[in-house]
Every structure is written in C-alpha cells, then in structure tokens.
Design a protein around this motif. Structure first.
Motif, PDB file in Angstrom:
ATOM      1  N   ALA A 194       0.323  -0.976  -0.110  1.00 52.61           N
ATOM      2  CA  ALA A 194      -0.456   0.056  -0.313  1.00 52.61           C
ATOM      3  C   ALA A 194       0.876   1.315  -0.389  1.00 52.61           C
ATOM      4  N   ASN A 195       2.095   1.045   0.669  1.00 57.80           N
ATOM      5  CA  ASN A 195       2.865   2.698   0.798  1.00 57.80           C
ATOM      6  C   ASN A 195       4.678   2.239   0.272  1.00 57.80           C
ATOM      7  N   THR A 196       4.612   1.638  -1.052  1.00 56.58           N
ATOM      8  CA  THR A 196       5.388   1.303  -1.431  1.00 56.58           C
ATOM      9  C   THR A 196       5.369   1.087  -2.564  1.00 56.58           C
ATOM     10  N   SER A 197       6.903   0.776  -3.647  1.00 54.52           N
ATOM     11  CA  SER A 197       6.384   1.206  -4.843  1.00 54.52           C
ATOM     12  C   SER A 197       6.537  -0.260  -4.956  1.00 54.52           C
ATOM     13  N   PHE A 198       6.920  -1.307  -4.103  1.00 54.04           N
ATOM     14  CA  PHE A 198       6.728  -2.542  -4.078  1.00 54.04           C
ATOM     15  C   PHE A 198       6.595  -3.897  -5.369  1.00 54.04           C
ATOM     16  N   PRO A 199       5.521  -3.393  -5.511  1.00 54.93           N
ATOM     17  CA  PRO A 199       4.617  -4.548  -6.536  1.00 54.93           C
ATOM     18  C   PRO A 199       4.919  -3.850  -8.051  1.00 54.93           C
ATOM     19  N   ARG A 200       5.733  -2.704  -8.424  1.00 53.98           N
ATOM     20  CA  ARG A 200       5.947  -2.035  -9.979  1.00 53.98           C
ATOM     21  C   ARG A 200       7.764  -2.665  -9.468  1.00 53.98           C
ATOM     22  N   TRP A 201       8.254  -2.421  -8.547  1.00 52.80           N
ATOM     23  CA  TRP A 201       9.503  -3.947  -8.582  1.00 52.80           C
ATOM     24  C   TRP A 201       9.329  -5.079  -8.626  1.00 52.80           C
ATOM     25  N   TYR A 202       8.389  -5.844  -7.713  1.00 51.47           N
ATOM     26  CA  TYR A 202       8.972  -7.304  -8.365  1.00 51.47           C
ATOM     27  C   TYR A 202       7.850  -7.653 -10.080  1.00 51.47           C
ATOM     28  N   LEU A 203       6.873  -6.697 -10.852  1.00 49.75           N
ATOM     29  CA  LEU A 203       6.855  -6.825 -11.716  1.00 49.75           C
ATOM     30  C   LEU A 203       7.630  -6.824 -13.119  1.00 49.75           C
ATOM     31  N   ASN A 204       8.506  -6.057 -12.661  1.00 52.12           N
ATOM     32  CA  ASN A 204       9.881  -5.517 -12.810  1.00 52.12           C
ATOM     33  C   ASN A 204      10.913  -6.701 -13.421  1.00 52.12           C
ATOM     34  N   THR A 205      10.943  -7.312 -11.739  1.00 53.00           N
ATOM     35  CA  THR A 205      12.090  -8.338 -12.014  1.00 53.00           C
ATOM     36  C   THR A 205      11.136  -9.923 -12.443  1.00 53.00           C
ATOM     37  N   ILE A 206       9.808  -9.546 -12.489  1.00 51.83           N
ATOM     38  CA  ILE A 206       9.453 -10.960 -13.206  1.00 51.83           C
ATOM     39  C   ILE A 206       9.737 -11.013 -14.441  1.00 51.83           C
ATOM     40  N   TYR A 207       9.394  -9.452 -15.392  1.00 50.90           N
ATOM     41  CA  TYR A 207       9.703  -9.110 -15.969  1.00 50.90           C
ATOM     42  C   TYR A 207      11.127  -9.676 -16.530  1.00 50.90           C
ATOM     43  N   VAL A 208      12.138  -9.187 -16.385  1.00 53.18           N
ATOM     44  CA  VAL A 208      13.843  -9.371 -16.034  1.00 53.18           C
ATOM     45  C   VAL A 208      14.185 -11.004 -16.462  1.00 53.18           C
ATOM     46  N   ALA A 209      13.980 -11.259 -15.446  1.00 58.53           N
ATOM     47  CA  ALA A 209      14.048 -13.074 -14.870  1.00 58.53           C
ATOM     48  C   ALA A 209      13.095 -13.742 -16.202  1.00 58.53           C
ATOM     49  N   VAL A 210      12.599 -13.879 -16.377  1.00 63.09           N
ATOM     50  CA  VAL A 210      11.336 -14.368 -17.616  1.00 63.09           C
ATOM     51  C   VAL A 210      12.198 -14.390 -18.716  1.00 63.09           C
ATOM     52  N   ALA A 211      12.321 -13.151 -19.275  1.00 59.16           N
ATOM     53  CA  ALA A 211      13.170 -12.850 -20.752  1.00 59.16           C
ATOM     54  C   ALA A 211      14.140 -13.286 -20.443  1.00 59.16           C
TER      55      ALA A 211
END
Length: 280
Positions: free
Chosen positions: A65-82
C-alpha cells in the motif's frame, strides 16, 4: 573384533548426524529469523526476532500500500522471465553448434568462452555502463536482460555442451538417414534428451535477477524501473529510514517464485545436477 567395528560405525554415524543437525541449524535459523522479523510489530532492527512477540501482517500490507514494491516485483519478474527464455535459447543453440558441428576457429572460440566465464560480471561494470550510455540502454529493463543473458551464457553453454556431447551421434545419423533436417533433430531429439539440464539452466537464469544488485544499482536510476533488490535496499540504506521489518517482508516475498520453481521442478533439477556432475 566385530563388536569394535560396530561401535566405530555407531560413533561415526552419531558424529555425522550431529554435523548434519549443526549445518541445518546454521542454514535454517537465518531464514526463520527473516520470516519471523517480517511479522514483527516494530520497524527497527533492534526489536527484530525469529519469534515476534506480537505478530502482525501489517508489514505486508504496508509493503503493497505504501511503497512501490508491486512495480519492483513486476519489473523483476519481467527481467527474470526474459533472462530465462533468451538465456536458455542462446546457450542451447550455441552448445548444440559447438557439440555437433566442426568449423574453423572452434577450439579458439571455446577457449575464449572458457576464459570469459572466469571473470565476475561486476569487473566489467564501467565498460558495460559506457556501452549502455552510447546505445541508449541506461535506465531500461532491456539493458538488465542483455547483461543477465551475456553474463551467464559462457557457463551455461559449456554446461550444456558437455551434456550434449554425451548423447550418441548415432541418434543424429539415424535421423539424417530417415530424412530429418538438423532443425528437426535439434527439436525432436536433442531438446527432449537434455530436458533435465535445460531445467537446471532455466531455474538458475530465472533466479539470477532476483539476487543481482550491483549492476541494477549501476544501470537503473528511476523509481519505476527499479528491481526488488534495489527497491528493498532503499528501506535500510540510511540512518533516517530504517524499515527493517518491512525489508524482511519483501525478502520473504522475493523468495517465493524461486522456491516454487525448485519445488515443482525438483525431479528435473536433481537429474540435471547429477548429470552435470558426471558429464559436464
């Protein structure tokens, strides 16, 4: 005489089990401490413990709710899958080419790749930064993918090449006699037979971006492009913002994708590790 032998075996077994128990404690306790800290009611490191007094889920709520953690998480998943997809694809194709074809400069190329894998990636950090600056890849997730694939390609190629070398050439020859093309041999024969090693390579390629910190710290600057490693570090990197239990909650969630992969692909991973030890 037989009694003395049995006694020595029992003593040896006791010491082995004691050593295993000690190693288990050394490995498991830090994990328990991080998990317990993630449920702590205070933010500071001083009050963190493996068994919190007043466990709460508030740290996990605040993280989303109070951090950008969801965005960081999605960014890392994108990088990891690619990273996993392109890493497995390129290392498999190059390993197949080096294993099955003869061409000029093959030995020199293999030697060069072998030497390259001996140097840690961070030693080339400045060169990578300048290259990315010139090609416009700074502060872009694409740049992290390129670095991740290139860094692990030499090792994975050698690993897969050693595995493919053990697959008899008679399989290829029989398929060629039956009219199969090289592409059909690669897809229908080589890939199925190398599945255990491919799984191992895929998991390691996927896990690498979750643990990588130095290069993302160097190449990524904007908040929306951060990976979890950089994002979580900002929670504990200065004296005025010490949100350790929030950091611990993020660390627990970071481990989830890799743990799930290891659990579901355990059979192939063990086969790949065993085969790599015997054939690589």
């Amino acid at each position: 005489m037989m009694k003395n032998v049995r006694t020595r075996k029992k003593v040896r077994a006791v010491f082995i089990y004691l050593e295993l128990i000690l190693m288990a404690i050394i490995v498991i306790y830090p994990v328990m401490w991080i998990v317990g800290s993630s449920f702590g009611s205070s933010l500071g490191l001083a009050n963190a413990s493996a068994i919190p007094e007043n466990p709460t889920l508030q740290n996990y709520r605040d993280l989303f709710a109070n951090t950008s953690f969801p965005r960081w998480y999605l960014n890392t998943i994108y990088v990891a899958v690619a990273n996993m997809f392109f890493g497995v694809l390129l290392s498999t194709l190059s390993a197949y080419a080096f294993s099955r074809f003869s061409f000029k400069g093959k030995k020199a190329s293999l030697l060069t790749i072998l030497i390259l894998q001996m140097f840690p990636t961070f030693l080339t950090a400045i060169a990578v930064y300048m290259l990315f600056l010139n090609f416009g890849l700074l502060d872009r997730l694409t740049g992290l993918i390129v670095v991740g694939v290139a860094a692990q390609l030499p090792y994975n190629m050698w690993l897969l090449k050693g595995y493919i070398d053990e697959i008899p050439m008679s399989f290829d020859e029989a398929a060629l006699i039956d009219g199969a093309t090289r592409t059909q041999i690669f897809v229908q024969i080589i890939l199925p037979l190398t599945r255990p090693m491919l799984t191992f390579v895929a998991v390691t390629q996927f896990a690498a971006p979750w643990m990588d910190f130095i290069l993302p710290r160097l190449l990524i600057s904007s908040e929306e492009k951060k990976t979890v490693a950089i994002g979580l570090f900002t929670m504990i990197d200065d004296q005025t913002r010490n949100e350790f239990t929030l950091f611990a909650a993020g660390a627990v969630l970071v481990a989830v994708p890799t743990i799930l992969l290891f659990v579901f692909l355990q059979k192939y991973l063990i086969s790949g590790l065993t085969a790599g030890g015997e054939k690589g």
